[in-house]
Write a protein that holds these residues in place. Structure first.
Motif, PDB file in Angstrom:
ATOM      1  N   THR A  17       0.829  -1.205   0.000  1.00 12.48           N
ATOM      2  CA  THR A  17       0.000   0.000   0.000  1.00 12.48           C
ATOM      3  C   THR A  17       0.866   1.259   0.000  1.00 12.48           C
ATOM      4  N   ASN A  20       2.154   1.653  -3.449  1.00 12.06           N
ATOM      5  CA  ASN A  20       1.065   2.158  -4.278  1.00 12.06           C
ATOM      6  C   ASN A  20       0.910   3.668  -4.107  1.00 12.06           C
ATOM      7  N   GLU A  21       0.958   4.136  -2.870  1.00 16.30           N
ATOM      8  CA  GLU A  21       0.832   5.565  -2.590  1.00 16.30           C
ATOM      9  C   GLU A  21       2.000   6.369  -3.162  1.00 16.30           C
TER      10      GLU A  21
END
Length: 79
Positions: A17, A20-21
């Motif tokens: 995550t 992804n950010e």
């Protein structure tokens, strides 16, 4: 393999995550172009990540779906 998954499996970034950010924020480039998390990474690609004031540049050497901590270092090399 997806860029965000490679960053996690190689342990350059600890969580998918977070990878992804970083991609969504435009802090990751592949071969000199801003990359999205879904970009298909290939052996030989140059990935550059901007961590605040520090830039990390690596070359992809191998692709694996999973890796142990000791094996993760063999998936890339720092430039």
């Amino acid at each position: 393999m997806r860029l965000d998954k490679f960053l996690k499996v190689s342990r350059i970034i600890k969580r998918r995550t977070v990878a992804n950010e970083a991609c969504d924020a435009g802090r990751v480039t592949v071969n000199g172009k801003v990359a999205k998390a879904s970009l298909d990474v290939k052996v030989g690609d140059m990935i550059e990540i901007m961590f605040g004031t520090k830039n990390v540049k690596v070359e992809v050497l191998d692709l694996q779906d999973t890796s142990k901590k000791e094996e993760a270092k063999e998936l890339f090399r720092y430039i």
